[in-house]
Design a protein around this motif. Sequence first.
Motif, PDB file in Angstrom:
ATOM      1  N   ASN A   1     -82.539  -7.228   9.554  1.00 37.41           N
ATOM      2  CA  ASN A   1     -83.601  -8.018  10.620  1.00 37.41           C
ATOM      3  C   ASN A   1     -82.732  -9.159  11.220  1.00 37.41           C
ATOM      4  O   ASN A   1     -83.129  -9.597  12.354  1.00 37.41           O
ATOM      5  CB  ASN A   1     -84.542  -8.462   9.630  1.00 37.41           C
ATOM      6  N   PHE A   2     -82.008 -10.009  10.425  1.00 39.06           N
ATOM      7  CA  PHE A   2     -81.323 -11.158  10.804  1.00 39.06           C
ATOM      8  C   PHE A   2     -79.973 -10.544  11.839  1.00 39.06           C
ATOM      9  O   PHE A   2     -80.148 -11.113  13.100  1.00 39.06           O
ATOM     10  CB  PHE A   2     -80.648 -11.746   9.787  1.00 39.06           C
ATOM     11  N   LEU A   3     -79.266  -9.401  11.735  1.00 37.20           N
ATOM     12  CA  LEU A   3     -78.213  -9.068  12.365  1.00 37.20           C
ATOM     13  C   LEU A   3     -78.586  -8.225  13.635  1.00 37.20           C
ATOM     14  O   LEU A   3     -77.888  -8.650  14.583  1.00 37.20           O
ATOM     15  CB  LEU A   3     -77.312  -8.041  11.489  1.00 37.20           C
ATOM     16  N   ASN A   4     -79.827  -7.972  13.702  1.00 35.46           N
ATOM     17  CA  ASN A   4     -80.066  -7.314  14.730  1.00 35.46           C
ATOM     18  C   ASN A   4     -81.204  -7.932  15.785  1.00 35.46           C
ATOM     19  O   ASN A   4     -81.544  -7.641  16.682  1.00 35.46           O
ATOM     20  CB  ASN A   4     -81.042  -5.773  14.654  1.00 35.46           C
ATOM     21  N   SER A   5     -81.117  -9.209  15.615  1.00 34.16           N
ATOM     22  CA  SER A   5     -81.938 -10.108  16.229  1.00 34.16           C
ATOM     23  C   SER A   5     -81.034 -10.606  17.545  1.00 34.16           C
ATOM     24  O   SER A   5     -79.891 -10.470  17.699  1.00 34.16           O
ATOM     25  CB  SER A   5     -82.397 -11.436  15.504  1.00 34.16           C
ATOM     26  N   PRO A   6     -81.606 -11.053  18.616  1.00 36.41           N
ATOM     27  CA  PRO A   6     -80.952 -11.620  19.679  1.00 36.41           C
ATOM     28  C   PRO A   6     -80.051 -12.718  19.288  1.00 36.41           C
ATOM     29  O   PRO A   6     -80.227 -13.431  18.656  1.00 36.41           O
ATOM     30  CB  PRO A   6     -81.797 -12.210  20.723  1.00 36.41           C
ATOM     31  N   GLY A   7     -78.814 -12.678  20.106  1.00 34.61           N
ATOM     32  CA  GLY A   7     -77.600 -13.543  19.736  1.00 34.61           C
ATOM     33  C   GLY A   7     -77.178 -13.607  18.162  1.00 34.61           C
ATOM     34  O   GLY A   7     -76.990 -12.444  17.889  1.00 34.61           O
ATOM     35  N   THR A   8     -76.646 -14.537  17.779  1.00 34.85           N
ATOM     36  CA  THR A   8     -76.337 -14.720  16.340  1.00 34.85           C
ATOM     37  C   THR A   8     -77.230 -15.301  15.631  1.00 34.85           C
ATOM     38  O   THR A   8     -77.485 -16.538  15.696  1.00 34.85           O
ATOM     39  CB  THR A   8     -75.015 -15.324  16.250  1.00 34.85           C
TER      40      THR A   8
END
Length: 236
Positions: free
Chosen positions: A213-220
């Motif tokens: 969920n974190f890794l696939n969010s926009p940006g870093t």
Amino acid sequence: MVGTTAGTGSEVTPYSVITVDETNQKRSISDPQCFALAAFGDPRYTEGLSEKFTVSTALDALSHCIESYFNKLADPMTDLHALEGAKIINGVLSALPSGRLPDTQQRQALYLASIYAGLAIAKTGTCYCHSLGYFLSERHGIPHGVACAVYLPDFLERAVRCEPERADRFFRAVGTDLKTLCSMIGSRSKIEPVTLSDEEIAEQAVRSSGSKNFLNSPGTFDAEAATVVLKRLFTR
């Protein structure tokens, strides 16, 4: 499966969510065997929903659409589903007076949109709005859809910064703009003030660090970025 809300899209996804008794924490699981063998999708099954949960589940489906569209795993097919679902839900919620239940046609539209949203996340999954929303339901009794929607304005602003051209296509397809959409979401996801200590913020920021969920969010988006979001929303 029998869909009794227009929100989760469980009828067409490989996901399920459980609460671990020992920790009272929600955990999501995913496996092809979680797909329904058969599903009865009839909007009439949602007619018993109160206004509160009608709106909350609609916000959950809207979160699915937005988080899928700006997900790093998005593709042309998930985009089609996400954009159509977001367009429908935005149209219904924008036109529905506060405190009013949807009519039959609006319930049909919301249910269809929840299926579009489910088809989108079946491929992409969700982003940080869902991960950071869990504790609001676990500890503060906030309905899941509202708990996710609390983060959507921040998420959309991040998407505009990180992917401006893609964001422009999103708003044109949905028929709105950043300010208008965020205003609608904010009016539908008001919650009692929640205040977190630095320790609680650190705990929640780390909890989902490194997750899809974190890794696939926009940006870093990492624990540091989550800390910034949580402080902005829950520090008084």
